[in-house]
Scaffold this motif. Structure first.
Motif, short mmCIF file in Angstrom:
data_model
loop_
_atom_site.label_atom_id
_atom_site.label_comp_id
_atom_site.label_asym_id
_atom_site.label_seq_id
_atom_site.Cartn_x
_atom_site.Cartn_y
_atom_site.Cartn_z
N ALA A 163 -7.06 -20.08 -9.65
CA ALA A 163 -6.31 -18.87 -9.34
C ALA A 163 -6.98 -17.69 -10.03
O ALA A 163 -7.02 -17.61 -11.26
N LEU A 164 -7.52 -16.78 -9.22
CA LEU A 164 -8.30 -15.67 -9.76
C LEU A 164 -7.66 -14.34 -9.39
O LEU A 164 -7.13 -14.17 -8.30
N ASP A 165 -7.76 -13.39 -10.32
CA ASP A 165 -7.31 -12.02 -10.08
C ASP A 165 -8.57 -11.21 -9.79
O ASP A 165 -9.45 -11.09 -10.65
N VAL A 166 -8.64 -10.63 -8.56
CA VAL A 166 -9.88 -10.02 -8.14
C VAL A 166 -9.60 -8.93 -7.10
O VAL A 166 -8.58 -8.99 -6.39
N ALA A 167 -10.50 -7.96 -6.99
CA ALA A 167 -10.39 -6.95 -5.94
C ALA A 167 -10.60 -7.63 -4.59
O ALA A 167 -11.45 -8.51 -4.47
N PRO A 168 -9.83 -7.28 -3.58
CA PRO A 168 -9.92 -7.95 -2.27
C PRO A 168 -11.33 -7.99 -1.68
O PRO A 168 -11.70 -8.96 -1.02
N ASP A 169 -12.11 -6.94 -1.90
CA ASP A 169 -13.45 -6.92 -1.32
C ASP A 169 -14.49 -7.60 -2.20
O ASP A 169 -15.69 -7.57 -1.90
N GLN A 170 -14.03 -8.24 -3.29
CA GLN A 170 -14.95 -8.95 -4.18
C GLN A 170 -14.58 -10.43 -4.33
O GLN A 170 -15.05 -11.10 -5.24
N ILE A 171 -13.76 -10.94 -3.43
CA ILE A 171 -13.34 -12.34 -3.52
C ILE A 171 -14.52 -13.26 -3.25
O ILE A 171 -15.15 -13.18 -2.19
N GLY A 178 0.79 -1.22 0.00
CA GLY A 178 0.00 0.00 0.00
C GLY A 178 0.82 1.27 0.00
O GLY A 178 0.33 2.34 0.37
N GLY A 179 2.09 1.16 -0.38
CA GLY A 179 2.94 2.33 -0.41
C GLY A 179 3.34 2.85 0.95
O GLY A 179 3.82 3.98 1.08
N GLN A 180 3.18 2.03 1.97
CA GLN A 180 3.54 2.42 3.33
C GLN A 180 4.64 1.50 3.87
O GLN A 180 4.87 0.41 3.34
N ALA A 181 5.28 1.95 4.93
CA ALA A 181 6.33 1.13 5.54
C ALA A 181 5.71 -0.08 6.22
O ALA A 181 4.57 -0.03 6.71
N PRO A 182 6.42 -1.21 6.27
CA PRO A 182 5.91 -2.40 6.94
C PRO A 182 5.65 -2.11 8.43
O PRO A 182 6.36 -1.33 9.06
N GLN A 183 4.61 -2.74 8.96
CA GLN A 183 4.26 -2.59 10.37
C GLN A 183 4.35 -3.95 11.05
O GLN A 183 3.65 -4.89 10.66
N ARG A 221 -1.73 -4.95 2.82
CA ARG A 221 -2.73 -3.89 2.97
C ARG A 221 -3.68 -3.89 1.76
O ARG A 221 -3.25 -4.04 0.62
N VAL A 222 -4.95 -3.69 2.04
CA VAL A 222 -5.95 -3.60 0.99
C VAL A 222 -6.10 -2.14 0.60
O VAL A 222 -6.47 -1.29 1.43
N VAL A 223 -5.81 -1.85 -0.65
CA VAL A 223 -5.86 -0.48 -1.16
C VAL A 223 -6.90 -0.39 -2.26
O VAL A 223 -7.01 -1.30 -3.10
N ALA A 224 -7.67 0.68 -2.26
CA ALA A 224 -8.70 0.87 -3.28
C ALA A 224 -8.10 0.80 -4.68
O ALA A 224 -7.06 1.40 -4.96
N GLY A 225 -8.75 0.05 -5.56
CA GLY A 225 -8.31 -0.05 -6.94
C GLY A 225 -7.34 -1.18 -7.22
O GLY A 225 -7.06 -1.48 -8.39
N GLN A 226 -6.82 -1.83 -6.18
CA GLN A 226 -5.87 -2.91 -6.39
C GLN A 226 -6.59 -4.25 -6.57
O GLN A 226 -7.75 -4.40 -6.20
N THR A 227 -5.90 -5.20 -7.17
CA THR A 227 -6.40 -6.56 -7.27
C THR A 227 -5.34 -7.50 -6.68
O THR A 227 -4.16 -7.15 -6.63
N VAL A 228 -5.80 -8.67 -6.26
CA VAL A 228 -4.89 -9.69 -5.73
C VAL A 228 -5.19 -11.01 -6.42
O VAL A 228 -6.29 -11.22 -6.92
N THR A 229 -4.21 -11.88 -6.44
CA THR A 229 -4.41 -13.23 -6.98
C THR A 229 -4.62 -14.20 -5.83
O THR A 229 -3.77 -14.28 -4.93
N VAL A 230 -5.74 -14.89 -5.85
CA VAL A 230 -6.09 -15.80 -4.76
C VAL A 230 -6.56 -17.14 -5.34
O VAL A 230 -7.06 -17.20 -6.46
#
Length: 229
Positions: free
Chosen positions: A135-143, A36-41, A96-105
């Motif tokens: 294996a699907l490429d999808v927005a995290p909130d649409q899995i 998400g463009g932020q430092a690891p926590q 991190r889940v960021v608006a507009g990103q997709t993930v492979t699950v």
């Protein structure tokens, strides 16, 4: 689509092997939130809660809202390590889940209405599952929780490819469209072969037993004969 699940955590100010061991001794699992463009926590999550989530299934396709360090962060698990001997979770990586990103699950495949498939119900065929997940490429909130495939009308010899699968809107398969998900194969002759082999073994054992009894009877009869005077 799975609902967002809350997950309590505590922020960690120390990292490294020694710090990780200390966290585990306290009944927690070291983890990290990155992306998400932020430092690891660095965080720590409860061992029992996390172990339950992992072994319940669908862990890596669930979006969590982690509360740690006074802030809430939406994440999705990307990886976790288990102890090779005990199976206890040792570390978790969250993205991190960021608006507009997709993930492979990897999403599980569920087959429906096998009782309405002539090849299975009437002809005794077997559903041969080639891919248990996709294996699907999808927005995290649409899995999706699962991809459902209807077997109604399917017969022996039918092959189900990814192109035959109806994917939800906004979901893309990462492999080839011609990949095989499952097919219906004829009844196997293996069962008949096993039965014939078992029958042959039983017959051989019966013949051997009869032979042994005959030998024992002959020996007993010989022992019962009186010697001539």
């Amino acid at each position: 689509m799975s609902a967002v699940k809350p997950l309590e955590a505590v922020a960690r100010d120390r990292v490294g092997k020694g710090a990780a061991r200390a966290v585990r001794r306290q009944g927690q699992i070291p983890a990290v939130i990155y992306g998400g463009g932020q430092a690891p926590q660095a965080i720590a999550v409860d061992l029992i809660r996390t172990r339950t989530l992992i072994y319940a299934g669908g862990f890596k396709t669930t979006v969590f809202e982690i509360s740690a360090g006074g802030r809430k962060t939406r994440v999705i698990p990307r990886d976790f390590q288990l102890d090779p001997v005990t199976g206890v979770p040792m570390h978790v990586d969250f993205l991190r889940v960021v608006a507009g990103q997709t993930v492979t699950v990897e999403v599980p495949v569920h087959f429906l209405n096998d009782d309405k498939a002539p090849g299975i119900k009437q002809r005794g065929g077997t559903l041969n599952i080639v891919a248990h997940t996709l294996a699907l490429d999808v927005a995290p909130d649409q899995i999706p929780d699962a991809i459902e495939i209807d077997l109604t009308g399917r017969d022996i010899g039918d092959v189900i490819h990814v192109t035959d699968v109806k994917l939800p809107s906004g979901v893309t398969y990462t492999g080839e469209a011609t990949d095989t998900v499952a097919n219906i194969v004829p009844p196997t002759v293996l069962g008949a072969e096993v039965e014939a082999e078992e029958a042959a073994i039983a017959e051989a054992q019966s013949a051997e037993s009869a032979e042994e009894k005959a030998e024992e009877a002959g020996e007993a009869e010989g022992e019962g004969e009186k010697p001539e005077a």
